[in-house]
Scaffold this motif. Sequence first.
Motif, PDB file in Angstrom:
ATOM      1  N   ASP A 192       5.314  -5.743 -13.785  1.00 23.02           N
ATOM      2  CA  ASP A 192       4.381  -6.370 -14.726  1.00 23.02           C
ATOM      3  C   ASP A 192       3.249  -5.397 -15.003  1.00 23.02           C
ATOM      4  OD1 ASP A 192       2.405  -7.870 -16.040  1.00 23.02           O
ATOM      5  OD2 ASP A 192       3.109  -9.718 -15.109  1.00 23.02           O
ATOM      6  N   LEU A 193       3.142  -4.989 -16.256  1.00 21.90           N
ATOM      7  CA  LEU A 193       2.153  -3.981 -16.626  1.00 21.90           C
ATOM      8  C   LEU A 193       0.730  -4.430 -16.342  1.00 21.90           C
ATOM      9  CD1 LEU A 193       1.601  -1.241 -18.081  1.00 21.90           C
ATOM     10  CD2 LEU A 193       1.402  -2.566 -20.178  1.00 21.90           C
ATOM     11  N   SER A 194       0.467  -5.718 -16.485  1.00 21.20           N
ATOM     12  CA  SER A 194      -0.906  -6.202 -16.365  1.00 21.20           C
ATOM     13  C   SER A 194      -1.462  -6.011 -14.964  1.00 21.20           C
ATOM     14  CB  SER A 194      -0.984  -7.683 -16.748  1.00 21.20           C
ATOM     15  OG  SER A 194      -0.187  -8.471 -15.884  1.00 21.20           O
ATOM     16  N   TYR A 195      -0.578  -5.804 -13.962  1.00 24.20           N
ATOM     17  CA  TYR A 195      -1.051  -5.579 -12.595  1.00 24.20           C
ATOM     18  C   TYR A 195      -1.061  -4.090 -12.238  1.00 24.20           C
ATOM     19  CZ  TYR A 195      -0.741 -10.587 -11.807  1.00 24.20           C
ATOM     20  OH  TYR A 195      -0.925 -11.943 -11.886  1.00 24.20           O
ATOM     21  N   CYS A 196      -0.871  -3.244 -13.230  1.00 22.61           N
ATOM     22  CA  CYS A 196      -0.832  -1.811 -12.961  1.00 22.61           C
ATOM     23  C   CYS A 196      -1.586  -1.091 -14.070  1.00 22.61           C
ATOM     24  CB  CYS A 196       0.608  -1.328 -12.892  1.00 22.61           C
ATOM     25  SG  CYS A 196       0.963  -0.270 -11.475  1.00 22.61           S
ATOM     26  N   GLN A 197      -2.891  -1.265 -14.096  1.00 26.20           N
ATOM     27  CA  GLN A 197      -3.680  -0.714 -15.190  1.00 26.20           C
ATOM     28  C   GLN A 197      -4.239   0.673 -14.901  1.00 26.20           C
ATOM     29  OE1 GLN A 197      -6.418  -3.249 -17.355  1.00 26.20           O
ATOM     30  NE2 GLN A 197      -5.688  -5.029 -16.246  1.00 26.20           N
ATOM     31  N   ASP A 198      -4.208   1.120 -13.664  1.00 27.51           N
ATOM     32  CA  ASP A 198      -4.799   2.414 -13.371  1.00 27.51           C
ATOM     33  C   ASP A 198      -3.953   3.148 -12.341  1.00 27.51           C
ATOM     34  OD1 ASP A 198      -5.418   1.298 -10.852  1.00 27.51           O
ATOM     35  OD2 ASP A 198      -7.356   0.600 -11.577  1.00 27.51           O
ATOM     36  N   TYR A 199      -4.448   4.328 -11.973  1.00 28.21           N
ATOM     37  CA  TYR A 199      -3.683   5.194 -11.086  1.00 28.21           C
ATOM     38  C   TYR A 199      -3.564   4.620  -9.679  1.00 28.21           C
ATOM     39  CZ  TYR A 199      -1.597   9.724 -10.044  1.00 28.21           C
ATOM     40  OH  TYR A 199      -0.713  10.713  -9.749  1.00 28.21           O
ATOM     41  N   GLU A 200      -4.487   3.750  -9.308  1.00 29.33           N
ATOM     42  CA  GLU A 200      -4.501   3.245  -7.938  1.00 29.33           C
ATOM     43  C   GLU A 200      -3.469   2.149  -7.705  1.00 29.33           C
ATOM     44  OE1 GLU A 200      -6.323   5.206  -6.272  1.00 29.33           O
ATOM     45  OE2 GLU A 200      -7.072   6.045  -8.142  1.00 29.33           O
ATOM     46  N   CYS A 201      -2.633   1.907  -8.695  1.00 27.79           N
ATOM     47  CA  CYS A 201      -1.592   0.895  -8.575  1.00 27.79           C
ATOM     48  C   CYS A 201      -0.781   1.112  -7.296  1.00 27.79           C
ATOM     49  CB  CYS A 201      -0.673   0.969  -9.796  1.00 27.79           C
ATOM     50  SG  CYS A 201       0.683  -0.173  -9.762  1.00 27.79           S
ATOM     51  N   LYS A 202      -0.502   0.035  -6.570  1.00 28.06           N
ATOM     52  CA  LYS A 202       0.197   0.105  -5.291  1.00 28.06           C
ATOM     53  C   LYS A 202       1.358  -0.886  -5.291  1.00 28.06           C
ATOM     54  CE  LYS A 202      -0.697  -0.467  -0.302  1.00 28.06           C
ATOM     55  NZ  LYS A 202      -1.747  -0.764   0.703  1.00 28.06           N
ATOM     56  N   ARG A 203       2.471  -0.465  -4.714  1.00 30.02           N
ATOM     57  CA  ARG A 203       3.619  -1.344  -4.565  1.00 30.02           C
ATOM     58  C   ARG A 203       4.052  -1.333  -3.105  1.00 30.02           C
ATOM     59  NH1 ARG A 203       1.905  -3.295  -8.133  1.00 30.02           N
ATOM     60  NH2 ARG A 203       2.579  -3.413 -10.298  1.00 30.02           N
ATOM     61  N   ALA A 204       4.227  -2.528  -2.534  1.00 29.66           N
ATOM     62  CA  ALA A 204       4.571  -2.650  -1.110  1.00 29.66           C
ATOM     63  C   ALA A 204       5.808  -3.525  -0.960  1.00 29.66           C
ATOM     64  CB  ALA A 204       3.398  -3.240  -0.323  1.00 29.66           C
ATOM     65  N   TYR A 205       6.537  -3.314   0.145  1.00 24.76           N
ATOM     66  CA  TYR A 205       7.770  -4.058   0.391  1.00 24.76           C
ATOM     67  C   TYR A 205       8.019  -4.148   1.889  1.00 24.76           C
ATOM     68  CZ  TYR A 205       9.590   0.645   1.103  1.00 24.76           C
ATOM     69  OH  TYR A 205       9.769   1.927   1.569  1.00 24.76           O
ATOM     70  N   ASN A 206       8.840  -5.128   2.280  1.00 27.45           N
ATOM     71  CA  ASN A 206       9.301  -5.287   3.661  1.00 27.45           C
ATOM     72  C   ASN A 206      10.823  -5.365   3.650  1.00 27.45           C
ATOM     73  OD1 ASN A 206       6.626  -5.509   4.701  1.00 27.45           O
ATOM     74  ND2 ASN A 206       6.585  -7.673   4.105  1.00 27.45           N
ATOM     75  N   ALA A 207      11.447  -4.763   4.655  1.00 31.90           N
ATOM     76  CA  ALA A 207      12.907  -4.766   4.697  1.00 31.90           C
ATOM     77  C   ALA A 207      13.408  -4.780   6.136  1.00 31.90           C
ATOM     78  CB  ALA A 207      13.460  -3.544   3.969  1.00 31.90           C
ATOM     79  N   THR A 208      14.564  -5.391   6.320  1.00 32.57           N
ATOM     80  CA  THR A 208      15.293  -5.340   7.593  1.00 32.57           C
ATOM     81  C   THR A 208      16.653  -4.731   7.311  1.00 32.57           C
ATOM     82  OG1 THR A 208      14.168  -7.298   8.462  1.00 32.57           O
ATOM     83  CG2 THR A 208      16.233  -6.656   9.510  1.00 32.57           C
ATOM     84  N   VAL A 209      16.956  -3.650   8.038  1.00 32.25           N
ATOM     85  CA  VAL A 209      18.144  -2.855   7.756  1.00 32.25           C
ATOM     86  C   VAL A 209      18.943  -2.667   9.038  1.00 32.25           C
ATOM     87  CG1 VAL A 209      18.957  -0.597   6.970  1.00 32.25           C
ATOM     88  CG2 VAL A 209      16.957  -1.633   5.899  1.00 32.25           C
ATOM     89  N   VAL A 210      20.266  -2.730   8.923  1.00 28.92           N
ATOM     90  CA  VAL A 210      21.144  -2.490  10.066  1.00 28.92           C
ATOM     91  C   VAL A 210      21.912  -1.194   9.828  1.00 28.92           C
ATOM     92  CG1 VAL A 210      23.102  -3.332  11.409  1.00 28.92           C
ATOM     93  CG2 VAL A 210      21.373  -4.940  10.582  1.00 28.92           C
ATOM     94  N   SER A 211      21.878  -0.310  10.827  1.00 24.99           N
ATOM     95  CA  SER A 211      22.563   0.983  10.725  1.00 24.99           C
ATOM     96  C   SER A 211      23.574   1.127  11.857  1.00 24.99           C
ATOM     97  CB  SER A 211      21.558   2.133  10.787  1.00 24.99           C
ATOM     98  OG  SER A 211      22.223   3.378  10.897  1.00 24.99           O
ATOM     99  N   ASN A 212      24.760   1.597  11.517  1.00 25.78           N
ATOM    100  CA  ASN A 212      25.790   1.882  12.516  1.00 25.78           C
ATOM    101  C   ASN A 212      25.905   3.372  12.818  1.00 25.78           C
ATOM    102  OD1 ASN A 212      26.721  -0.857  12.836  1.00 25.78           O
ATOM    103  ND2 ASN A 212      27.687  -0.666  10.820  1.00 25.78           N
ATOM    104  N   THR A 213      25.043   4.175  12.199  1.00 26.97           N
ATOM    105  CA  THR A 213      25.143   5.624  12.386  1.00 26.97           C
ATOM    106  C   THR A 213      23.903   6.230  13.043  1.00 26.97           C
ATOM    107  OG1 THR A 213      24.264   6.013  10.160  1.00 26.97           O
ATOM    108  CG2 THR A 213      26.664   5.841  10.377  1.00 26.97           C
ATOM    109  N   PHE A 214      22.877   5.440  13.307  1.00 24.30           N
ATOM    110  CA  PHE A 214      21.672   5.975  13.946  1.00 24.30           C
ATOM    111  C   PHE A 214      21.969   6.419  15.370  1.00 24.30           C
ATOM    112  CE2 PHE A 214      17.805   5.220  16.528  1.00 24.30           C
ATOM    113  CZ  PHE A 214      16.965   6.157  15.936  1.00 24.30           C
ATOM    114  N   MET A 215      22.937   5.762  16.022  1.00 24.13           N
ATOM    115  CA  MET A 215      23.319   6.130  17.390  1.00 24.13           C
ATOM    116  C   MET A 215      24.698   6.773  17.403  1.00 24.13           C
ATOM    117  SD  MET A 215      22.085   2.921  19.768  1.00 24.13           S
ATOM    118  CE  MET A 215      23.025   1.699  18.859  1.00 24.13           C
ATOM    119  N   GLU A 216      24.842   7.769  18.280  1.00 27.13           N
ATOM    120  CA  GLU A 216      26.151   8.325  18.599  1.00 27.13           C
ATOM    121  C   GLU A 216      26.321   8.279  20.109  1.00 27.13           C
ATOM    122  OE1 GLU A 216      26.744  12.183  16.959  1.00 27.13           O
ATOM    123  OE2 GLU A 216      26.792  11.458  14.880  1.00 27.13           O
ATOM    124  N   PHE A 217      27.571   8.159  20.575  1.00 26.44           N
ATOM    125  CA  PHE A 217      27.839   7.951  22.002  1.00 26.44           C
ATOM    126  C   PHE A 217      28.688   9.095  22.539  1.00 26.44           C
ATOM    127  CE2 PHE A 217      26.961   3.922  20.040  1.00 26.44           C
ATOM    128  CZ  PHE A 217      26.160   3.267  20.966  1.00 26.44           C
TER     129      PHE A 217
END
Length: 649
Positions: free
Chosen positions: A498-523
């Motif tokens: 929405d453009l109306s919430y991003c009128q200047d350079y200081e515009c910020k976008r934030a998010y939260n996520a939960t992710v599952v990885s099967n490759t972060f570990m090796e055995f």
Amino acid sequence: MFRIQLLLFLLTVSTITWSKIPDTVFWRSHPTFIDQIDEEYQHQDAIILEDNRFINFEPDEFKVYDYVKITRHKIVHINSQGSLNQFNKVVVPIGSKGKLIEINARSILPNGTVKEINEDNIKTKHNYSDNDVTLVAIEGATVGCQIEFSYTISYPLFSMGIERYENEYPTKKAYFLLNYKSNKKVPYAYNANFQSTYFSYGTSLVCENMTPIKDELYSTYRANQPFIEYRSPVLTNFGEFKDSYFNYKRYSMKKHFQFKAVHQITVNNELNKNNLVSDTKLATVQNINKHIKKNYYLTSYSLMGHDLTHILYDNKADGLGMTMLFGAFFKEADIDYQVLRTCSKYDRWFDTTRYSPYALQQYLIYIPELNTYIAPNRQLAQVGLIPYELIGNNAVVLYDSNKRNETKASFKVIPSKSHTANVNSMNINVSPNISEKESIFDIEGFCTGQYAYSYNSDLYYSETAEEKQEELHNIILWRYPDAEIKEMKMVNEHEWGDLSYCQDYECKRAYNATVVSNTFMEFAADKVILKVGSLIGSQDAFYDNTRIQDIVQSYNKTYIYNIKIQFPEGYTYLGQENLNFNKQFKEEDGENILAQFVSEATIHDNYAVVTIKEFYAKTLIDRSFFKEFKSVINAAADFNLGIIILKKT
């Protein structure tokens, strides 16, 4: 000011007068297989034996130039299936205004067999990338053969042209002939040792044994590709401005910003009706930007697209028209502004010392009192945010509302914000589950500046909820392509796209996520390898020891990572020291840091904490700093390989 360093200018110039024009019919009447291939080229996938170009400006009976014919001719020796696949179909870019005059093509086998094309091999494809092309299939071509083709296209007269030569394979002989004689020292040759000869009718350039120079990381597009730039008769005379194309452009631009009274009445009504004039000039500029971007729409170039009467009625404008519209609003709001024009630095670097019509493609508006910019032809760009492909390039000031009668063009470098304004930050909490052989990443991320604009734009142009979700997921998946996103939410979801919430350079976008990885570990036996470095995503690495071009980046930027990794019970740890890096370099005065990659891993009772701060403070870095820049880039690449080893107690 940093500038892109050109590898090689035109080196040798000699003046010879010929009694007649040399042969410009490159197509051979008696084709033969050329078997004298130098030993050094035997293992190349392909060799360009000849690459000939003829730029033919011919005046009519009244000595008026109104069109140009361009002939391109090549003979290619094929040594591999890959190069055969590349050259066995000739693509002729005709363009929307071009006319194909003649085309020839054939294959020549080592035994002398020649297979000429016929009409069945030639097909025209319309609306291909907005232009028509002719496709020519080469029959009889095999590995070991030679392919020869030639075509001539007629175009309406244009101001300047560029002929680009091969940058992937070596070229035995490159030839360029221009039959128009200019009083300027053009054509210009770049990135190869072209020898130039001036004739009574024009100029020829020859380069033998042209060796390709591969593209470099962090440089502009095709920066090392050999090319020749030339001007046409249309640039012969600009009246009193004949010595400066840019002064002429400034002179011709003035008329577009001399608004009629009826236009200003309409604009003034819009200002008042929508309460766009505020207590501060910054707020007024933001209001005008928001109003225009929401109510007027960008179209392709057309005469109606920059007719202000039509724009105010139809609410549609081309790039120049949108710029004029801003000018009309700013005039009524008593805001001084400058109109700048430049180009994408990844398509072409803007050299202010010469005629460069190709470089004048993109409009910007600069407001001196606020020291801020607007991109008028970008539907989403907020006040102060400059499209990243323009940052660091030069721009010509074509109009200044405060200096309406000034005729001399001036130039300026388009700046980037501080690296602290373009931030990509992630807090990552990692919970390895050894029994399930998977790891859960709980992520809190945010971005500002150019990153926020990019995310906002992706969602703005997504038409369905599924497309928006896909674009949102891509924020995570480019780093972890094999991961499964269990949940991802936008913070303040109503602001995204929405453009109306991003009128200047200081515009910020934030998010939260939960992710599952099967490759972060090796055995491995009783050990578990945690690939900690992979949490920042794949990284580029430099392997070259020399540098031709200056270092070019999209914009100044900062990456911040705060990583916490939970250790399972019953394990000891080792190897965390390979996650500690401290690479940075400063300007010559030793004051300001130009780039850095600093990471630190600390171990606590049952978890590890890894902090990373990486930033690049300038978009253009002189190649003399290549060794230092390489050390920072490679530090990130080395960190990407870093691990912590857990050993069962």
